[in-house]
Design a protein around this motif. Sequence first.
Motif, PDB file in Angstrom:
ATOM      1  N   ALA A  63      61.521  42.143 -10.028  1.00 26.55           N
ATOM      2  CA  ALA A  63      60.583  41.561  -9.071  1.00 26.55           C
ATOM      3  C   ALA A  63      59.498  40.851  -9.868  1.00 26.55           C
ATOM      4  O   ALA A  63      59.073  41.345 -10.916  1.00 26.55           O
ATOM      5  CB  ALA A  63      59.976  42.653  -8.192  1.00 26.55           C
ATOM      6  N   ILE A  64      59.063  39.679  -9.394  1.00 24.55           N
ATOM      7  CA  ILE A  64      58.035  38.905 -10.101  1.00 24.55           C
ATOM      8  C   ILE A  64      56.895  38.550  -9.151  1.00 24.55           C
ATOM      9  O   ILE A  64      57.091  38.433  -7.942  1.00 24.55           O
ATOM     10  CB  ILE A  64      58.615  37.616 -10.726  1.00 24.55           C
ATOM     11  CG1 ILE A  64      59.233  36.715  -9.652  1.00 24.55           C
ATOM     12  CG2 ILE A  64      59.659  37.958 -11.792  1.00 24.55           C
ATOM     13  CD1 ILE A  64      59.679  35.353 -10.179  1.00 24.55           C
ATOM     14  N   CYS A  65      55.703  38.383  -9.751  1.00 24.99           N
ATOM     15  CA  CYS A  65      54.500  38.146  -8.951  1.00 24.99           C
ATOM     16  C   CYS A  65      53.467  37.433  -9.812  1.00 24.99           C
ATOM     17  O   CYS A  65      53.280  37.786 -10.980  1.00 24.99           O
ATOM     18  CB  CYS A  65      53.959  39.506  -8.506  1.00 24.99           C
ATOM     19  SG  CYS A  65      52.330  39.489  -7.756  1.00 24.99           S
ATOM     20  N   ALA A  66      52.796  36.417  -9.271  1.00 25.78           N
ATOM     21  CA  ALA A  66      51.757  35.721 -10.044  1.00 25.78           C
ATOM     22  C   ALA A  66      50.353  35.980  -9.503  1.00 25.78           C
ATOM     23  O   ALA A  66      49.369  35.792 -10.213  1.00 25.78           O
ATOM     24  CB  ALA A  66      52.033  34.220 -10.067  1.00 25.78           C
ATOM     25  N   ASP A  67      50.231  36.413  -8.239  1.00 29.48           N
ATOM     26  CA  ASP A  67      48.892  36.541  -7.641  1.00 29.48           C
ATOM     27  C   ASP A  67      48.472  37.986  -7.400  1.00 29.48           C
ATOM     28  O   ASP A  67      47.430  38.243  -6.807  1.00 29.48           O
ATOM     29  CB  ASP A  67      48.828  35.740  -6.329  1.00 29.48           C
ATOM     30  CG  ASP A  67      49.758  36.315  -5.251  1.00 29.48           C
ATOM     31  OD1 ASP A  67      50.460  37.309  -5.527  1.00 29.48           O
ATOM     32  OD2 ASP A  67      49.768  35.758  -4.136  1.00 29.48           O
ATOM     33  N   GLY A  68      49.304  38.935  -7.844  1.00 34.73           N
ATOM     34  CA  GLY A  68      48.952  40.346  -7.670  1.00 34.73           C
ATOM     35  C   GLY A  68      49.226  40.873  -6.270  1.00 34.73           C
ATOM     36  O   GLY A  68      48.995  42.044  -5.994  1.00 34.73           O
ATOM     37  N   ALA A  69      49.707  40.024  -5.370  1.00 37.25           N
ATOM     38  CA  ALA A  69      49.902  40.460  -3.984  1.00 37.25           C
ATOM     39  C   ALA A  69      51.293  40.148  -3.430  1.00 37.25           C
ATOM     40  O   ALA A  69      51.857  40.949  -2.689  1.00 37.25           O
ATOM     41  CB  ALA A  69      48.853  39.814  -3.078  1.00 37.25           C
ATOM     42  N   HIS A  70      51.815  38.989  -3.771  1.00 38.68           N
ATOM     43  CA  HIS A  70      53.100  38.563  -3.200  1.00 38.68           C
ATOM     44  C   HIS A  70      54.189  38.599  -4.265  1.00 38.68           C
ATOM     45  O   HIS A  70      54.001  38.091  -5.365  1.00 38.68           O
ATOM     46  CB  HIS A  70      52.987  37.152  -2.629  1.00 38.68           C
ATOM     47  CG  HIS A  70      51.967  37.033  -1.537  1.00 38.68           C
ATOM     48  ND1 HIS A  70      50.649  36.718  -1.782  1.00 38.68           N
ATOM     49  CD2 HIS A  70      52.078  37.220  -0.202  1.00 38.68           C
ATOM     50  CE1 HIS A  70      49.989  36.702  -0.639  1.00 38.68           C
ATOM     51  NE2 HIS A  70      50.825  37.009   0.331  1.00 38.68           N
ATOM     52  N   TRP A  71      55.316  39.169  -3.894  1.00 38.18           N
ATOM     53  CA  TRP A  71      56.391  39.386  -4.863  1.00 38.18           C
ATOM     54  C   TRP A  71      57.664  38.647  -4.456  1.00 38.18           C
ATOM     55  O   TRP A  71      57.939  38.460  -3.264  1.00 38.18           O
ATOM     56  CB  TRP A  71      56.692  40.889  -4.972  1.00 38.18           C
ATOM     57  CG  TRP A  71      55.585  41.629  -5.646  1.00 38.18           C
ATOM     58  CD1 TRP A  71      54.406  42.045  -5.061  1.00 38.18           C
ATOM     59  CD2 TRP A  71      55.507  42.008  -7.012  1.00 38.18           C
ATOM     60  NE1 TRP A  71      53.614  42.663  -5.996  1.00 38.18           N
ATOM     61  CE2 TRP A  71      54.263  42.658  -7.207  1.00 38.18           C
ATOM     62  CE3 TRP A  71      56.364  41.877  -8.104  1.00 38.18           C
ATOM     63  CZ2 TRP A  71      53.882  43.171  -8.447  1.00 38.18           C
ATOM     64  CZ3 TRP A  71      55.972  42.386  -9.335  1.00 38.18           C
ATOM     65  CH2 TRP A  71      54.747  43.017  -9.497  1.00 38.18           C
TER      66      TRP A  71
END
Length: 215
Positions: A43-51
Amino acid sequence: MLRVVVLGAAAGGGVPQWNCGCPVCLMARTEHPELRSTQASIAICADGAHWFLINASPDLRQQLTVTPQLHPKAGQLRHSPIAGVILTNSEVDAVAGLLSMREGSPFTLYAHERVLAILRSNSIFNVLNEKNVKRQPVEVGSAFEPTLPDGAPSGIEILPFEVPGKGAWYLEGKTHPAGGDGAGDTLGLRILDKASGKYGRSRRDRKPQGPRYRG
Ligand SMILES: [Zn+2]
């Protein structure tokens, strides 16, 4: 900052595989539960909220249960931080978990048109109603930025590239619903964090046993 959670790292079938009596699977069932592993996915995420999930393995339900980042937001009856699933191929190992995401939460499914054609030709995937689960074709050599539920950019740039691979085994000897020569059946992905300009690096930021089955 790009965050990557390894949800599972085992090959198809996982460890132990249900019908395997090899020494490793035997040990995983008995005195070495630490050898147990779910099937590969991150799983990847750039904004700390959406994956975004890269592939949805048959073990997805267990993987989500032991991954706090992917739990519904506290206090909300229906919610998921999963904004999308990006498929690299159409093998059972990569798509079967989609069937565990059928309870009406919206997300976007990104895949090559050849993989989308296979999903369309298997009516069981109609449980992912296109009203909730949009299909977004991706192309080899063409970078895209998956979007958040409100349409905002995710901050992640993904470049699909071609890698050697065969079509799904369950299509062997059958006509591929998309026809053609197989280019696009299997993709590699280069994942870029747009804010930092850095590429993804996996890091285990959870308890050592996190992504594994509990004995
Ligand atoms: Zn085995």
